[in-house]
Design an enzyme around this catalytic site. Structure first.
Site, PDB file in Angstrom:
ATOM      1  N   GLY A  52       0.823  -1.201   0.000  1.00  0.00           N
ATOM      2  CA  GLY A  52       0.000   0.000   0.000  1.00  0.00           C
ATOM      3  C   GLY A  52       0.852   1.244   0.000  1.00  0.00           C
ATOM      4  O   GLY A  52       1.889   1.304   0.684  1.00  0.00           O
ATOM      5  N   GLU A 130     -10.752  -0.904  -3.559  1.00  0.00           N
ATOM      6  CA  GLU A 130      -9.816  -0.329  -4.522  1.00  0.00           C
ATOM      7  C   GLU A 130     -10.259  -0.477  -5.976  1.00  0.00           C
ATOM      8  O   GLU A 130     -10.090   0.449  -6.766  1.00  0.00           O
ATOM      9  CB  GLU A 130      -8.429  -0.981  -4.340  1.00  0.00           C
ATOM     10  CG  GLU A 130      -7.868  -0.868  -2.938  1.00  0.00           C
ATOM     11  CD  GLU A 130      -7.552   0.566  -2.538  1.00  0.00           C
ATOM     12  OE1 GLU A 130      -7.328   1.402  -3.439  1.00  0.00           O
ATOM     13  OE2 GLU A 130      -7.555   0.857  -1.334  1.00  0.00           O
TER      14      GLU A 130
END
Length: 247
Positions: A52, A130
């Site tokens: 991330g 996402e």
């Protein structure tokens, strides 16, 4: 104007990397029926690493076994992805980060290790967060842990928003990006929080790394805010002053 670079222990509002969740108790195994031989041991599934570089560095949202700060090579972080859900709306899209292929560059972030049942749960969650809501695609990259004694790079999954997705906004000046961030807010909070938390992560956990794009936007935003507040105060004062009647 720059933000006051407080030391981590003097900054109670700085982002904290979440600790790994406590290990869950294993389920008891049922004994085999009398006279029936036990089957072969189930094969263990290899762990999955998820890298991330945006809000995942402080809010992963899924259970994980361990996490490491580090970087991936060949990519630059850019506030070029639009967000109409987490940090913006259809009327005022926010600006969040994606990755741009850039030879010689590197992007710092956090890699999370997920094992066993964590794998399916985390991937299902991230697919919605996402991909479906964010417009990101997945790709495998080599993650380099920050630790000095780290061995070979770790293969990790990363989410990247490409120019082909409908929410992609593309390049803009740091001042224009900061101005858009100031007026944007979504279900996960204000776009300003997103920018400042990411800048704080880089400042406190990766102090040796450079991210000119990120810190230039932070500086532009901080320089705009006083002007914005001054304008609002001036409007309030003007509205409270009794108007003289003409005649």
């Amino acid at each position: 104007m720059k933000r006051d670079p407080q030391r981590p222990e003097e900054c109670p509002g700085r982002p904290e990397l979440p600790p790994p969740p406590p290990p869950s108790s294993p389920s008891p195994l049922l004994p085999s029926p009398p006279g029936e031989a036990e089957g072969p041991e189930p094969k263990s599934v290899a762990p999955v690493w998820i890298f991330g570089y945006g809000s995942l560095v402080w809010r992963p949202g899924f259970e994980f076994t361990s996490r490491k700060v580090g970087f991936i090579r060949g990519y630059s972080r850019r506030f070029w992805q639009g967000d109409t859900f987490h940090r913006g709306s259809e009327r005022m899209p926010g600006r969040v980060v994606t990755l741009l292929e850039d030879c010689g560059a590197c992007t710092w972030g956090v890699a999370y290790e997920v094992r066993g049942e964590q794998i399916a749960a985390s991937l299902q969650y991230l697919n919605m967060r996402e991909a479906v809501l964010g417009g990101y695609d997945t790709k495998l990259v080599k993650f380099h842990p920050q630790e000095k004694d780290a061995e070979e790079p770790i293969l990790a999954l990363v989410y990247i928003a490409t120019p082909q997705n409908p929410s992609y906004l593309g390049p803009a000046s740091e001042e224009d990006i900061a101005a858009q961030i100031i007026v944007s807010s979504g279900c996960a909070g204000h776009n300003i929080e997103y920018l400042l938390r990411l800048a704080d992560f880089m400042r406190y956990f990766c102090p040796q790394a450079e991210d000119k794009h990120l810190f230039s936007i932070e500086e532009a935003l901080i320089s705009i805010l006083p002007c914005l507040y001054y304008t609002e105060e001036s409007l309030e004062e003007t509205a409270s002053v009794p108007q003289k009647s003409k005649g």
